[in-house]
Design a protein around this motif. Structure first.
Motif, PDB file in Angstrom:
ATOM      1  N   MET A   1       0.841  -1.194   0.000  1.00 52.74           N
ATOM      2  CA  MET A   1       0.000   0.000   0.000  1.00 52.74           C
ATOM      3  C   MET A   1       0.877   1.246   0.000  1.00 52.74           C
ATOM      4  SD  MET A   1      -2.993   1.050   2.709  1.00 52.74           S
ATOM      5  CE  MET A   1      -3.918   2.561   2.516  1.00 52.74           C
ATOM      6  N   ALA A   2       0.590   2.189  -0.893  1.00 55.92           N
ATOM      7  CA  ALA A   2       1.403   3.389  -1.002  1.00 55.92           C
ATOM      8  C   ALA A   2       1.266   4.240   0.246  1.00 55.92           C
ATOM      9  CB  ALA A   2       0.979   4.187  -2.234  1.00 55.92           C
ATOM     10  N   GLN A   3       2.388   4.829   0.661  1.00 51.35           N
ATOM     11  CA  GLN A   3       2.372   5.708   1.817  1.00 51.35           C
ATOM     12  C   GLN A   3       1.685   7.016   1.465  1.00 51.35           C
ATOM     13  OE1 GLN A   3       6.237   6.398   3.475  1.00 51.35           O
ATOM     14  NE2 GLN A   3       5.485   7.810   5.051  1.00 51.35           N
ATOM     15  N   LEU A   4       0.864   7.539   2.378  1.00 49.23           N
ATOM     16  CA  LEU A   4       0.152   8.782   2.151  1.00 49.23           C
ATOM     17  C   LEU A   4       0.991   9.966   2.610  1.00 49.23           C
ATOM     18  CD1 LEU A   4      -3.392   7.837   3.515  1.00 49.23           C
ATOM     19  CD2 LEU A   4      -2.564   7.679   1.158  1.00 49.23           C
ATOM     20  N   LEU A   5       0.725  11.113   2.010  1.00 47.34           N
ATOM     21  CA  LEU A   5       1.311  12.322   2.571  1.00 47.34           C
ATOM     22  C   LEU A   5       0.606  12.616   3.890  1.00 47.34           C
ATOM     23  CD1 LEU A   5      -0.733  14.981   2.172  1.00 47.34           C
ATOM     24  CD2 LEU A   5       0.056  14.794  -0.176  1.00 47.34           C
ATOM     25  N   THR A   6       1.283  13.342   4.759  1.00 47.08           N
ATOM     26  CA  THR A   6       0.789  13.571   6.110  1.00 47.08           C
ATOM     27  C   THR A   6       0.688  15.060   6.385  1.00 47.08           C
ATOM     28  OG1 THR A   6       1.841  11.537   6.879  1.00 47.08           O
ATOM     29  CG2 THR A   6       1.194  13.136   8.563  1.00 47.08           C
ATOM     30  N   VAL A   7      -0.408  15.450   6.995  1.00 50.55           N
ATOM     31  CA  VAL A   7      -0.578  16.813   7.481  1.00 50.55           C
ATOM     32  C   VAL A   7      -0.623  16.755   9.001  1.00 50.55           C
ATOM     33  CG1 VAL A   7      -2.050  18.859   7.529  1.00 50.55           C
ATOM     34  CG2 VAL A   7      -1.877  17.496   5.430  1.00 50.55           C
ATOM     35  N   TRP A   8       0.310  17.453   9.642  1.00 43.81           N
ATOM     36  CA  TRP A   8       0.298  17.594  11.086  1.00 43.81           C
ATOM     37  C   TRP A   8      -0.469  18.862  11.434  1.00 43.81           C
ATOM     38  CZ3 TRP A   8       3.001  14.623  14.883  1.00 43.81           C
ATOM     39  CH2 TRP A   8       3.760  13.563  14.365  1.00 43.81           C
TER      40      TRP A   8
END
Length: 210
Positions: A1-8
C-alpha cells in the motif's frame, strides 16, 4: 500500500483548514495527525525537527520532504500534484495576482481577524478585552471593504477560483460566523456563498467555530 502524505495539525486551525481544503479539491488522500493547541506535540523534539516554529500545519511527503507555512504548502502542492495548476496558474501576472492576495491575507487580514476570533471564541467572557475586539473588528471591516471592491465583476478574489480564495476563505467564514456587527457587503456575501457551494469548503472550513 502506497504511503500517504501527512498533514500535522488540528482541524480547527484556520491554517490547517487551507491545506485540507486544497487536498480535498485535488482528491489527494492524506493522513492527518493531531497537533497544536490542546493536542500539544509541536514542541516535541521530533516535531521541532520538522518545524522549529512549533506551529501547524506541517506537511510531510511520502518521500520524506517536510514543509511548514500554510501558503508555501499550498503553492508547493499546486506545483507538484496533478491538477494543481487549475488553482495556481502559470501566467506570470495572473499568478502574481493570486500571490498578492495570499500575502495580503498574512500581512493585513490575519491580525485583526485573529484578535476578534480569539477573544470571542477562545477566551472566557470575563477575560475578554472588548475594546480591543471593537478596534480589530473595525480594522477587519476596512479590509473586507477592499475585498468587496476587488470582487466587482469577479466571482472570486483573483478572478478564477484559486489558492488565493483558500488563503482567505477561513477568515471569510469566521467573519460571517462570529457574533459581531457586519456592514452589508453584497459582493463579499456572494463570494462566501459561492465558496459554500464547494463541498471541500463546507467540509473543512465552514464548520462551527471552536
Amino acid at each position: 500500500m502506497a504511503q500517504l502524505l501527512t498533514v500535522w495539525g488540528r482541524a480547527s486551525s484556520v491554517n490547517v483548514m487551507k491545506v485540507l481544503w486544497l487536498l480535498d479539491e485535488l482528491a489527494i488522500p492524506f493522513e492527518r495527525i493531531e497537533a497544536g493547541g490542546a493536542f500539544g506535540r509541536t514542541r516535541d523534539p521530533d516535531y521541532a525537527a520538522m518545524n522549529p516554529n512549533a506551529t501547524v500545519p506541517t506537511l510531510v511527503m511520502p518521500h520524506g520532504y517536510s514543509l511548514w507555512e500554510s501558503h508555501s504548502i499550498l503553492r508547493y502542492l499546486c506545483r507538484t500534484q496533478p491538477g494543481g495548476n487549475a488553482f495556481y496558474c502559470e501566467a506570470p501576472e495572473a499568478r502574481a495576482d493570486v500571490e498578492r492576495w495570499m500575502d495580503w491575507t498574512l500581512a493585513s487580514m490575519n491580525e485583526p481577524m485573529r484578535v476578534v476570533f480569539w477573544a470571542l471564541v477562545r477566551t472566557p467572557e470575563a477575560e475578554r478585552d472588548m475594546a480591543a475586539v471593537a478596534r480589530a473588528r473595525d480594522a477587519a471591516e476596512r479590509l473586507w471593504r477592499i475585498a468587496e471592491a476587488q470582487l466587482e465583476g469577479r466571482d472570486f478574489i483573483a478572478g478564477e477560483f484559486s489558492i488565493a480564495d483558500m488563503a482567505l476563505g477561513g477568515f471569510l467564514h469566521r467573519w460571517y460566523a462570529l457574533p459581531i456587527e457586519r456592514a452589508a457587503l453584497p459582493r463579499l456575501r456572494g463570494w462566501y456563498e459561492r465558496l459554500l457551494d464547494r463541498p471541500a469548503y463546507r467540509k473543512h472550513v465552514a464548520v462551527p467555530l471552536t
